[in-house]
Structures are given as C-alpha cells and as structure tokens.
Design an enzyme around this catalytic site. Structure first.
Site, PDB file in Angstrom:
ATOM      1  N   CYS A  21       0.767 -18.976   0.105  1.00  0.00           N
ATOM      2  CA  CYS A  21      -0.381 -18.771  -0.783  1.00  0.00           C
ATOM      3  C   CYS A  21      -0.254 -19.624  -2.056  1.00  0.00           C
ATOM      4  O   CYS A  21       0.816 -19.685  -2.663  1.00  0.00           O
ATOM      5  CB  CYS A  21      -0.476 -17.286  -1.150  1.00  0.00           C
ATOM      6  SG  CYS A  21      -1.917 -16.927  -2.171  1.00  0.00           S
ATOM      7  N   CYS A  47       1.277 -14.971  -8.174  1.00  0.00           N
ATOM      8  CA  CYS A  47       1.454 -13.569  -8.554  1.00  0.00           C
ATOM      9  C   CYS A  47       2.961 -13.260  -8.533  1.00  0.00           C
ATOM     10  O   CYS A  47       3.601 -13.376  -7.473  1.00  0.00           O
ATOM     11  CB  CYS A  47       0.720 -12.662  -7.572  1.00  0.00           C
ATOM     12  SG  CYS A  47      -0.964 -13.229  -7.249  1.00  0.00           S
ATOM     13  N   CYS A  66       4.819 -11.274  -5.722  1.00  0.00           N
ATOM     14  CA  CYS A  66       4.448 -11.443  -4.314  1.00  0.00           C
ATOM     15  C   CYS A  66       5.360 -12.369  -3.523  1.00  0.00           C
ATOM     16  O   CYS A  66       5.526 -13.544  -3.866  1.00  0.00           O
ATOM     17  CB  CYS A  66       3.006 -11.937  -4.206  1.00  0.00           C
ATOM     18  SG  CYS A  66       2.453 -11.993  -2.492  1.00  0.00           S
ATOM     19  N   CYS A 107      -5.939  -2.028   8.018  1.00  0.00           N
ATOM     20  CA  CYS A 107      -6.195  -2.965   6.919  1.00  0.00           C
ATOM     21  C   CYS A 107      -5.559  -4.320   7.208  1.00  0.00           C
ATOM     22  O   CYS A 107      -4.350  -4.409   7.437  1.00  0.00           O
ATOM     23  CB  CYS A 107      -5.645  -2.383   5.626  1.00  0.00           C
ATOM     24  SG  CYS A 107      -5.890  -3.497   4.229  1.00  0.00           S
ATOM     25  N   CYS A 114     -10.510  -2.253   6.931  1.00  0.00           N
ATOM     26  CA  CYS A 114     -10.295  -2.688   5.544  1.00  0.00           C
ATOM     27  C   CYS A 114      -9.739  -4.106   5.614  1.00  0.00           C
ATOM     28  O   CYS A 114      -9.051  -4.457   6.574  1.00  0.00           O
ATOM     29  CB  CYS A 114      -9.290  -1.753   4.866  1.00  0.00           C
ATOM     30  SG  CYS A 114      -8.898  -2.248   3.170  1.00  0.00           S
ATOM     31  N   CYS A 172     -11.572  -0.578  -2.422  1.00  0.00           N
ATOM     32  CA  CYS A 172     -10.181  -0.120  -2.454  1.00  0.00           C
ATOM     33  C   CYS A 172      -9.505  -0.932  -3.551  1.00  0.00           C
ATOM     34  O   CYS A 172      -9.369  -2.150  -3.409  1.00  0.00           O
ATOM     35  CB  CYS A 172      -9.525  -0.354  -1.098  1.00  0.00           C
ATOM     36  SG  CYS A 172      -7.750  -0.023  -1.093  1.00  0.00           S
ATOM     37  N   ARG A 202      -3.782   6.520  -2.805  1.00  0.00           N
ATOM     38  CA  ARG A 202      -2.771   6.174  -1.783  1.00  0.00           C
ATOM     39  C   ARG A 202      -1.405   5.927  -2.411  1.00  0.00           C
ATOM     40  O   ARG A 202      -1.254   5.089  -3.297  1.00  0.00           O
ATOM     41  CB  ARG A 202      -3.217   4.934  -0.992  1.00  0.00           C
ATOM     42  CG  ARG A 202      -2.257   4.605   0.163  1.00  0.00           C
ATOM     43  CD  ARG A 202      -2.812   3.531   1.099  1.00  0.00           C
ATOM     44  NE  ARG A 202      -4.140   3.873   1.539  1.00  0.00           N
ATOM     45  CZ  ARG A 202      -5.225   3.134   1.286  1.00  0.00           C
ATOM     46  NH1 ARG A 202      -5.126   2.003   0.626  1.00  0.00           N
ATOM     47  NH2 ARG A 202      -6.398   3.531   1.703  1.00  0.00           N
TER      48      ARG A 202
HETATM   49  N1  SAM Z   1      -4.110 -12.371  -1.318  1.00  0.00           N
HETATM   50  C1  SAM Z   1      -4.901 -11.246  -1.498  1.00  0.00           C
HETATM   51  C2  SAM Z   1      -4.932 -10.747  -2.925  1.00  0.00           C
HETATM   52  O1  SAM Z   1      -3.979 -10.991  -3.660  1.00  0.00           O
HETATM   53  O2  SAM Z   1      -5.894 -10.101  -3.286  1.00  0.00           O
HETATM   54  C3  SAM Z   1      -4.557 -10.078  -0.577  1.00  0.00           C
HETATM   55  C4  SAM Z   1      -3.120  -9.766  -0.241  1.00  0.00           C
HETATM   56  S1  SAM Z   1      -2.119  -9.198  -1.581  1.00  0.00           S
HETATM   57  C5  SAM Z   1      -0.506  -9.251  -0.880  1.00  0.00           C
HETATM   58  C6  SAM Z   1      -2.555  -7.496  -1.751  1.00  0.00           C
HETATM   59  C7  SAM Z   1      -1.894  -6.686  -2.834  1.00  0.00           C
HETATM   60  O3  SAM Z   1      -0.569  -6.331  -2.455  1.00  0.00           O
HETATM   61  C8  SAM Z   1      -1.688  -7.297  -4.193  1.00  0.00           C
HETATM   62  O4  SAM Z   1      -2.844  -7.296  -4.975  1.00  0.00           O
HETATM   63  C9  SAM Z   1      -0.632  -6.407  -4.803  1.00  0.00           C
HETATM   64  O5  SAM Z   1      -1.247  -5.354  -5.515  1.00  0.00           O
HETATM   65  C10 SAM Z   1       0.114  -5.871  -3.600  1.00  0.00           C
HETATM   66  N2  SAM Z   1       1.499  -6.380  -3.562  1.00  0.00           N
HETATM   67  C11 SAM Z   1       1.877  -7.629  -3.256  1.00  0.00           C
HETATM   68  N3  SAM Z   1       3.221  -7.769  -3.347  1.00  0.00           N
HETATM   69  C12 SAM Z   1       3.698  -6.569  -3.722  1.00  0.00           C
HETATM   70  C13 SAM Z   1       5.016  -6.070  -3.991  1.00  0.00           C
HETATM   71  N4  SAM Z   1       6.086  -6.857  -3.909  1.00  0.00           N
HETATM   72  N5  SAM Z   1       5.152  -4.782  -4.342  1.00  0.00           N
HETATM   73  C14 SAM Z   1       4.055  -3.981  -4.441  1.00  0.00           C
HETATM   74  N6  SAM Z   1       2.810  -4.392  -4.199  1.00  0.00           N
HETATM   75  C15 SAM Z   1       2.615  -5.672  -3.856  1.00  0.00           C
HETATM   76  C1  DTB Z   2      -1.982  -2.562  -1.558  1.00  0.00           C
HETATM   77  O1  DTB Z   2      -2.365  -2.060  -2.635  1.00  0.00           O
HETATM   78  N1  DTB Z   2      -0.728  -2.612  -1.161  1.00  0.00           N
HETATM   79  C2  DTB Z   2      -0.622  -3.278   0.115  1.00  0.00           C
HETATM   80  C3  DTB Z   2      -2.115  -3.535   0.478  1.00  0.00           C
HETATM   81  N2  DTB Z   2      -2.803  -3.107  -0.686  1.00  0.00           N
HETATM   82  C4  DTB Z   2      -2.538  -4.831   0.969  1.00  0.00           C
HETATM   83  C5  DTB Z   2       0.285  -4.431   0.108  1.00  0.00           C
HETATM   84  C6  DTB Z   2       1.702  -4.108  -0.326  1.00  0.00           C
HETATM   85  C7  DTB Z   2       2.529  -5.322  -0.190  1.00  0.00           C
HETATM   86  C8  DTB Z   2       3.984  -5.068  -0.408  1.00  0.00           C
HETATM   87  C9  DTB Z   2       4.808  -6.290  -0.252  1.00  0.00           C
HETATM   88  C10 DTB Z   2       4.616  -6.993   1.057  1.00  0.00           C
HETATM   89  O2  DTB Z   2       5.004  -6.452   2.111  1.00  0.00           O
HETATM   90  O3  DTB Z   2       4.083  -8.100   1.035  1.00  0.00           O
HETATM   91 FE1  SF4 Z   3      -1.394 -14.811  -2.811  1.00  0.00          FE
HETATM   92 FE2  SF4 Z   3       0.337 -12.808  -2.860  1.00  0.00          FE
HETATM   93 FE3  SF4 Z   3      -1.150 -13.329  -4.989  1.00  0.00          FE
HETATM   94 FE4  SF4 Z   3      -2.319 -12.317  -2.772  1.00  0.00          FE
HETATM   95  S1  SF4 Z   3      -0.808 -11.302  -4.066  1.00  0.00           S
HETATM   96  S2  SF4 Z   3      -3.067 -13.987  -4.058  1.00  0.00           S
HETATM   97  S3  SF4 Z   3      -1.041 -13.281  -1.194  1.00  0.00           S
HETATM   98  S4  SF4 Z   3       0.408 -14.683  -4.111  1.00  0.00           S
END
Ligand code: SAM
Ligand code: DTB
Ligand code: SF4
Length: 343
Positions: A71, A75, A78, A115, A146, A206, A278
């Site tokens: 990506c 963030c 992530c 989802c 979702c 959501c 959740r």
């Molecule tokens: N790329 C899209 C976005 O950012 O909207 C969708 C996927 S993203 C992985 C979805 C959500 O997962 C993020 O907004 C964040 O709140 C959550 N998330 C990602 N990494 C995480 C982590 N290490 N621990 C907890 N939540 C996480």
């Molecule tokens: C949300 O609030 N948490 C989920 C879902 N929406 C997409 C993602 C959690 C991601 C945790 C780290 C990972 O496995 O990437």
């Molecule tokens: Fe990309 Fe992860 Fe950020 Fe979603 S949360 S926009 S997958 S870097």
C-alpha cells in the site's frame, strides 16, 4: 446506619433508565465519562446496552484480506504499507472462487458478516468493478457484506451499493489533532469525505479507531466525540487495540492499560447506544477476563476467525468456548431460535 438506610442508599443510586443525551458530544463530556469510577461506568454502559440490545447477542464478523500489502499510504500502525519492512508479501486481488470458499467456511463456522479488506489508498474504477463481483457473490450466500478498500469517490460508493454492499468500513483511527502523527499521506478530512459518500449512497457505516498508538487520554476522548457526532453515528464501531507489528513505526508503543480499553468500549456504548460496538484487533493479547469486561461494557461484536487481515486472531474454537463459558449467544444462534429452529 441501619438496614433500612442501606436499602434506601442502594435504591437511590440505582438508575432504572439511563437517558443518553442526543449530542453533539463535547470532548470534555466524553472525558468526564472516561474518568468515572470503573464500576459506575460499567453499570451505566450495561444499563444502556440492555435497553437497546435486550437479546444480548454477539455478532460474529469474519475478515478476509482480498488484496494484501504494497500500500502506498504510510499509516504508522499498518503492516501492509509498502514503506515499512514488515515481511508482508504483496498479493494481487483474489479470484472470486477463492473468496467464495472463504466466505462459505466463515458462514459454516457461524459468522453472519463477511468483511473484505484491500490495501489500497483508493480503488480505481476497474478495482471497484472487480470488488463488486466479489460482493455480489458473497451476498448470494446470504451473509451481510462489508468492505474496506480505502478512499471512495461518490460513484464508487453507488456501484458498491448496487452490488449489494451492506457496510463500508473506514476508520477515523484517532482524534483529528493526533492524526498527522500517525499518517501524513492523507488527511482527516479525506476520511470524513469518504464516510459522507458512503452514507449518501445508502450504505451503512462501519467506523472506529485504534487505541495504543501513543495517544493522550484527550485524543481517545476526541476520537469518540468524532464518531458519536457523525450524523447519524456509525451503525458499527470497531474499537481496535493496536497490534504492534515489528517494522512499523508504532511497533514499540506502550501497551494500553486493559481497564482503559474497557472504558473506551463503555463510553462508545453510552454515546452510540444502538451501534454494534466491535471488540476488534488485539484480542490475542487480551485474555478472557478483559474480554468479558468488554462484553459487560457493551461490546456486542467480534472479529471471528483465525486471522484478522495479516495478523493473528484467537482460534475459532477458543472463541466458541469463551462465548459458551460466558453464556453469550452469537447472533446467528439467536436468529435460528427466533425462527423456531434447533440452535
Ligand atoms: N486500506 C484501507 C484503509 O486504510 O481504509 C482498508 C484496510 S485498513 C488495514 C483497515 C483498518 O485496519 C485501519 O483503518 C486500521 O484502523 C486497522 N488497522 C490496521 N493495522 C492495524 C493494527 N496493526 N492494529 C490495529 N488496527 C489496525
Ligand atoms: C477494523 O477496524 N479492524 C480490522 C478491519 N477494521 C478491517 C483490521 C485490523 C487489522 C489488524 C492488523 C492486520 O491484521 O493487518
Ligand atoms: Fe494502506 Fe494500511 Fe493505511 Fe489501509 S491502513 S491505507 S492498507 S497503509
């Protein structure tokens, strides 16, 4: 003090109905709730919860990463950002057969919502067309759908709605003033714009956040105020505890105090009384007792399945046992009983 006085005191302090102010919520009002003695806060949250969810069922939502890694966003939490060396291998969008198999398995295991997550900053037109096919297929299994695909244009939201999308997940993650410490490749307003497009297309929202990213208490209150003041507030509110992934900038963040996490759940319940709150990422590190407190505080949904997107989640067997031990029923069981079927 005699027994009658004691009875009197108890009666006076037992609210029969908690009137939730309709909002808007100030950060100070949220902070005051977060600062309440824990037992008072839990009691208030549980009272609100029972008013709005008398069945007390727990929703089981299964996640699948349909497009993983690589990506372009940064963030800080992530593991899927191309900027960080986390060992996550980038993969292209999954084929419909493979997604359908995963959705069927989730349904067979008891999940009612599926989802699909994609590591995109924003999908292109052709990406949305392909995801629409996935949504139609999953919807055909009779599951709630979702998706979380990044930022959407209004026409994308309409296309997803037409394909049968029930919910779109797009998190605000933290308070606006802390957001730039976490990500600088997009703005808080970008997130709010996508949420508005989703809402206008008639898709349920959501939207939640993450705690444990080094934020101050005021930022936690600020996040809840943002969520609760969305008009209307989200139908689903995922509260994530940061999964600290080596290689991400936030890997060494201080873990959240478990009682502080329970407080966030409780205040989410009180301020968004009809939402599915959740208990999301981070359950593997939590232990059964803290999860039980979160359910007491009004959480009524979990991510269910051995994996979140790329990191782990409790095993299905462990979750089934936990719910059984606590005497909690899943949403599907409740529906089956209502239909007169054998649970
Ligand atoms: N790329 C899209 C976005 O950012 O909207 C969708 C996927 S993203 C992985 C979805 C959500 O997962 C993020 O907004 C964040 O709140 C959550 N998330 C990602 N990494 C995480 C982590 N290490 N621990 C907890 N939540 C996480
Ligand atoms: C949300 O609030 N948490 C989920 C879902 N929406 C997409 C993602 C959690 C991601 C945790 C780290 C990972 O496995 O990437
Ligand atoms: Fe990309 Fe992860 Fe950020 Fe979603 S949360 S926009 S997958 S870097």
């Amino acid at each position: 003090m005699g027994a009658n006085d004691l009875q009197q005191t108890i009666t006076l302090h037992r609210p029969t109905k908690v009137e939730t102010p309709p909002g808007p919520w100030t950060v100070e009002a949220i902070q005051a709730l977060l600062d309440k003695p824990l037992m008072d806060l839990l009691f208030e949250a549980q009272t609100v919860h029972r008013q709005h969810f008398p069945e007390g069922d727990i929703e089981l939502a299964t996640l699948l990463s349909v497009k993983t890694g690589g990506c372009p966003e940064n963030c800080g939490y992530c593991p899927q950002s191309a900027e960080f060396d986390t060992g996550v291998k980038a993969q292209k969008l999954m084929e419909v057969d493979e997604v359908l198999r995963a959705a069927q398995a989730a349904k067979d295991a008891g999940a009612t919502r599926f989802c699909m997550g994609a590591a995109w900053r924003a999908p292109k037109d052709r990406d949305v067309e392909k995801v629409a096919v996935l949504i139609e297929a999953v919807k055909g299994l009779g599951m709630q759908t979702c998706a979380t695909l990044g930022m959407l244009e209004p026409h994308h939201a309409h296309q997803l709605k037409a394909a049968g999308l029930d919910y779109y997940n797009h998190n605000l993650d933290t308070a606006p003033e802390y957001y730039t410490d976490i990500v600088d490749t997009r703005s808080y307003q970008d997130r709010l714009d996508t949420l508005a497009h989703v809402r206008s297309a008639g898709i349920s929202v959501c939207c939640g956040g993450i705690v444990g990213m080094g934020e101050q208490p005021v930022h936690r209150a600020g996040l809840i105020a943002q969520l609760a003041n969305l008009n209307p507030y989200p139908e689903s509110v995922p509260i994530n505890s940061l999964v600290r992934v080596p290689g991400t900038p936030l890997a060494d963040s201080e873990p959240v105090d478990p009682f502080d996490f329970v407080r966030i759940i409780a205040v989410s319940r009180i301020t968004m009384p009809t939402a599915r709150v959740r208990l999301s990422a981070g359950r593997q590190q939590m232990g059964d007792a803290v999860q039980a407190l979160c359910f007491m505080a009004g959480a009524n949904s979990i991510f269910y399945g051995d994996k979140l997107l790329v990191t782990g989640n409790p095993d299905v067997d462990a979750d089934v046992q936990l719910l059984r031990k606590l005497g909690l029923r899943s949403r599907r069981t409740t529906a089956a009983e209502e239909a007169g079927a054998c649970a």
